[in-house]
Design a protein around this motif. Structure first.
Motif, short mmCIF file in Angstrom:
data_model
loop_
_atom_site.label_atom_id
_atom_site.label_comp_id
_atom_site.label_asym_id
_atom_site.label_seq_id
_atom_site.Cartn_x
_atom_site.Cartn_y
_atom_site.Cartn_z
N UNK A 124 0.83 -1.21 0.00
CA UNK A 124 0.00 0.00 0.00
C UNK A 124 0.86 1.26 0.00
N UNK A 125 1.90 1.27 0.81
CA UNK A 125 2.78 2.44 0.87
C UNK A 125 3.48 2.66 -0.47
N UNK A 126 3.99 1.58 -1.05
CA UNK A 126 4.71 1.72 -2.32
C UNK A 126 3.80 2.11 -3.48
N UNK A 127 2.59 1.62 -3.48
CA UNK A 127 1.70 1.88 -4.61
C UNK A 127 1.03 3.24 -4.53
N UNK A 128 0.61 3.66 -3.34
CA UNK A 128 -0.21 4.86 -3.25
C UNK A 128 0.51 6.09 -2.68
N UNK A 129 1.43 5.90 -1.75
CA UNK A 129 1.98 7.06 -1.05
C UNK A 129 3.43 7.39 -1.41
N UNK A 130 4.26 6.39 -1.59
CA UNK A 130 5.68 6.64 -1.84
C UNK A 130 5.96 7.42 -3.13
#
Length: 358
Positions: A95-101
């Motif tokens: 989730x972090x890599x796909x949406x926020x990072x």
């Protein structure tokens, strides 16, 4: 049990249920709290983190970069120290890599505001409200870690409103569909899906079963297969014993691995089945050959509950068999809970209604 303080590595010490690391570089003192319980494994980990921090400083990391690290650094620290299962950590990382990072990774954590997150959130094309809700969880935890370590004064992600998402209604199979599907299967696939229909066990629970879990009358459900590894707990962290129907006991007597011990379900080379990929392929073909509308194999669980309730089984018994809380069971299967007194109960309500029926 944590070791005595005198044996702790240099610059590492307990702080309540966490571990604090301290170090100096060029006359300046640094402190950081790791969200890890003070046990032997985590103490060794903290010592490595402390050394890494010193190495970063010696390689030229500026004071500004250290005092105000970027979002990406804090996100990695959170994933490294989060007290969650491996599968949950993998979901958070995704989730972090796909949406926020992509947009936040290089921004100083202290500079990120609610307005920044709101704009990013509103521009993202979320597949569903549930996906968005799940992705916000690790985002909030990264800012929580930043605030706890003094890198941020507040947690702007807490202000992102969570939309309520409606769970789709369950879609169990009828008795006819169940029998038609099983008629298309053979071998281990037949045994696997017969147990799925006859016990309501989760996929992860079925894959983790061993012959030691079977006593001739019931199955002990106390572990699960998660990302191809056996986890010594179920999804809800509650072990249970499932009483077996005559059909379930009969199919287990036909299982070719019953004389070998070890896992009930094995692959062609004799090792344990670490995932349900092969079973799922057989499932899709069976439904296609049977002319049954496709639904996931997980719906065998819903079928067990719905057919049981329709047959008059008590909700409390089925709740125990499935490993549900009563609240979850009733919210999921209320429409199938019937009573011979339903008409009498409705009559009581009718008596309270003013006027007459014309």
């Amino acid at each position: 049990m944590a070791q005595s303080k005198s044996n702790w590595p240099n610059g590492v010490r307990p702080r309540g249920d966490s571990i604090q690391i301290r170090y100096q570089y060029k006359g300046r003192e640094y402190n950081e709290t790791l969200d890890k319980r003070p046990n032997k494994t985590n103490i060794a980990y903290a010592a490595k983190v402390r050394q890494q921090r010193l190495d970063d400083l010696r390689l030229g990391r500026t004071d500004e970069e250290w005092e105000n690290p970027c979002f990406g650094v804090l996100a990695q620290q959170y994933l490294d120290t989060a007290k969650v299962t491996r599968s949950t950590r993998d979901c958070y990382r995704h989730a972090l890599n796909k949406y926020w990072m992509p947009k936040l990774a290089k921004l100083p954590i202290r500079s990120i505001t609610y307005k920044d997150l709101w704009r990013l959130d509103s521009r993202l094309k979320w597949p569903s409200a549930k996906t968005r809700k799940n992705a916000i969880v690790p985002l909030r935890q990264v800012f929580r870690l930043a605030k706890k370590n003094g890198y941020a004064e507040s947690n702007p992600a807490k202000e992102l409103e969570q939309e309520k998402h409606q769970k789709p209604p369950i879609d169990p199979f009828t008795t006819y569909e169940k029998e038609t599907i099983l008629a298309q299967l053979d071998g281990q696939a037949l045994i696997y899906f017969t147990l799925a229909f006859e016990t309501g066990a989760r996929t992860s629970e079925l894959l983790a079963l061993t012959w030691d879990d079977y006593d001739g009358k019931r199955l002990a459900i106390n572990k699960s297969m998660v990302r191809r590894e056996v986890k010594l707990s179920t999804k809800t962290n509650m072990a249970r014993e499932v009483l077996l129907t005559q059909r379930a006991k009969a199919i287990l007597r036909e299982c070719p691995t019953r004389f070998k011990g070890g896992p009930i379900f094995t692959h062609s080379l004799g090792g344990p089945c670490l995932d349900a990929d092969d079973f799922n392929r057989r499932w899709r073909k069976a439904l296609s050959d049977a002319g049954v509308r496709y639904r996931r194999g997980y719906n065998c669980r819903h079928t067990y509950a719905s057919l049981g309730l329709t047959a008059g089984a008590k909700p409390g018994f089925l709740c125990q068999q499935l490993g549900h809380t009563l609240e979850m069971f009733f919210s999921t299967y209320a429409k199938y809970i019937k009573s011979e007194d339903d008409e009498l109960e409705l009559a009581k309500i009718d008596c309270q209604s003013p006027g007459k029926v014309v």
